[in-house]
Design a protein around this motif. Structure first.
Motif, PDB file in Angstrom:
ATOM      1  N   ALA A  27      59.213  47.665  41.396  1.00 43.70           N
ATOM      2  CA  ALA A  27      58.101  46.952  42.037  1.00 43.70           C
ATOM      3  C   ALA A  27      56.850  47.156  41.200  1.00 43.70           C
ATOM      4  O   ALA A  27      56.541  48.276  40.792  1.00 43.70           O
ATOM      5  CB  ALA A  27      57.874  47.459  43.457  1.00 43.70           C
ATOM      6  N   SER A  28      56.147  46.069  40.924  1.00 51.25           N
ATOM      7  CA  SER A  28      54.963  46.143  40.073  1.00 51.25           C
ATOM      8  C   SER A  28      53.887  45.189  40.578  1.00 51.25           C
ATOM      9  O   SER A  28      54.188  44.129  41.129  1.00 51.25           O
ATOM     10  CB  SER A  28      55.332  45.787  38.624  1.00 51.25           C
ATOM     11  N   SER A  29      52.647  45.572  40.393  1.00 46.60           N
ATOM     12  CA  SER A  29      51.520  44.718  40.776  1.00 46.60           C
ATOM     13  C   SER A  29      50.950  43.973  39.574  1.00 46.60           C
ATOM     14  O   SER A  29      49.900  43.336  39.671  1.00 46.60           O
ATOM     15  CB  SER A  29      50.415  45.569  41.422  1.00 46.60           C
ATOM     16  N   SER A  30      51.646  44.033  38.426  1.00 47.03           N
ATOM     17  CA  SER A  30      51.110  43.433  37.197  1.00 47.03           C
ATOM     18  C   SER A  30      51.008  41.914  37.275  1.00 47.03           C
ATOM     19  O   SER A  30      50.264  41.298  36.512  1.00 47.03           O
ATOM     20  CB  SER A  30      51.977  43.834  35.998  1.00 47.03           C
ATOM     21  N   GLU A  31      51.786  41.289  38.185  1.00 43.48           N
ATOM     22  CA  GLU A  31      51.745  39.833  38.302  1.00 43.48           C
ATOM     23  C   GLU A  31      50.587  39.351  39.170  1.00 43.48           C
ATOM     24  O   GLU A  31      50.327  38.149  39.257  1.00 43.48           O
ATOM     25  CB  GLU A  31      53.067  39.318  38.884  1.00 43.48           C
ATOM     26  N   ARG A  32      49.915  40.270  39.838  1.00 42.81           N
ATOM     27  CA  ARG A  32      48.789  39.871  40.674  1.00 42.81           C
ATOM     28  C   ARG A  32      47.597  39.456  39.811  1.00 42.81           C
ATOM     29  O   ARG A  32      47.439  39.916  38.683  1.00 42.81           O
ATOM     30  CB  ARG A  32      48.371  41.024  41.594  1.00 42.81           C
ATOM     31  N   ILE A  33      46.772  38.594  40.355  1.00 45.76           N
ATOM     32  CA  ILE A  33      45.572  38.176  39.641  1.00 45.76           C
ATOM     33  C   ILE A  33      44.616  39.357  39.526  1.00 45.76           C
ATOM     34  O   ILE A  33      44.352  40.054  40.507  1.00 45.76           O
ATOM     35  CB  ILE A  33      44.893  37.001  40.365  1.00 45.76           C
TER      36      ILE A  33
END
Length: 239
Positions: A27-33
């Motif tokens: 799970a990663s938040s790197s794709e969030r703006i």
């Protein structure tokens, strides 16, 4: 095309059996703006600077140290080499301490998930572990040093491999007693319970993460897109 990059490589050991494995981010938040902070007047990015709270002078990196506050305004200083010495040594081994029934998993303690896959020549032993855990309906508790910290990990069968979730320590998880202490002890039965059962029955579904709607992210993405289109329109006005 190159495969995903492993976050950690080592061995998993159960009994006298061990095999090489690798951890991959699940799970990663790197794709969030993500936004940058700008100077409204110039449009340039701003940078952070550490300032002495008393003198107001900038503090260079080499003069910055860790400190623990023992009382108001009083600190004990920890030098970088002292902090480094406290980091446990890593033998790169996920040592399974116990197998527990999956029904005992307490998700309150779950921290971050990682995919656990065999690395290079460890497929046979890895599949032995995965299939055995599936058949017995158990999860594994293991410990190792991950990212400079001794971590306890819960390992479960997942698809073709395993999923390893780092766990919060007991002192990091708050007791639920205070959250529920003012809840009255009411007995719900009869028609009232039947109403609840009926509502639940009409809303039965299945877990499908693709249906989760991040409305904020979508709205921000549309706003950014409109801003970009407006900027391009200003640069290339219609003839």
């Amino acid at each position: 095309m190159a495969g995903p990059k492993a976050n950690w490589k080592g061995y998993i050991k159960f009994g006298e059996v061990s095999c090489p494995v690798a951890l991959y981010t699940a799970a990663s938040s790197s794709e969030r703006i993500a936004f940058n902070t700008l100077n409204r007047k110039t449009g340039n990015r701003v940078k952070r600077e550490f300032i002495d709270s008393e003198t107001g002078d900038p503090v260079e990196r080499e003069d910055q140290v860790k400190g623990y506050e023992v009382e108001n305004g009083q600190y004990v200083v920890l030098e970088p080499e002292e902090v480094s010495a406290a980091v446990p040594e890593s033998n790169k081994t996920l040592k399974i301490e116990a197998f527990i029934p999956c029904s005992q998993n307490d998700t309150t303690y779950f921290d971050k998930p990682y995919y656990l896959a065999p690395d290079k020549m460890g497929t046979g032993a890895f599949l032995l572990l995965r299939n055995g855990m599936k058949k017995e309906g158990v999860a594994a508790i293991a410990q190792t040093v991950l990212f400079r910290r001794l971590r306890t990990v819960l390992i479960r069968p997942h698809g073709k491999g395993l999923i390893a979730s780092t766990l919060n320590f007991d002192y990091e998880v708050r007791s639920s007693e205070k959250a529920f202490e003012e809840m009255p002890d009411l007995k719900i039965e009869g028609e009232m319970l039947e109403v609840a059962e009926h509502i639940i029955g009409t809303k039965v579904g299945s877990f499908d993460a693709s249906t989760f709607d991040n409305r904020y992210e979508v709205a921000v993405a549309e706003l950014v897109k409109a801003k970009i289109e407006g900027l391009q329109a200003k640069k290339n006005p219609a003839e």
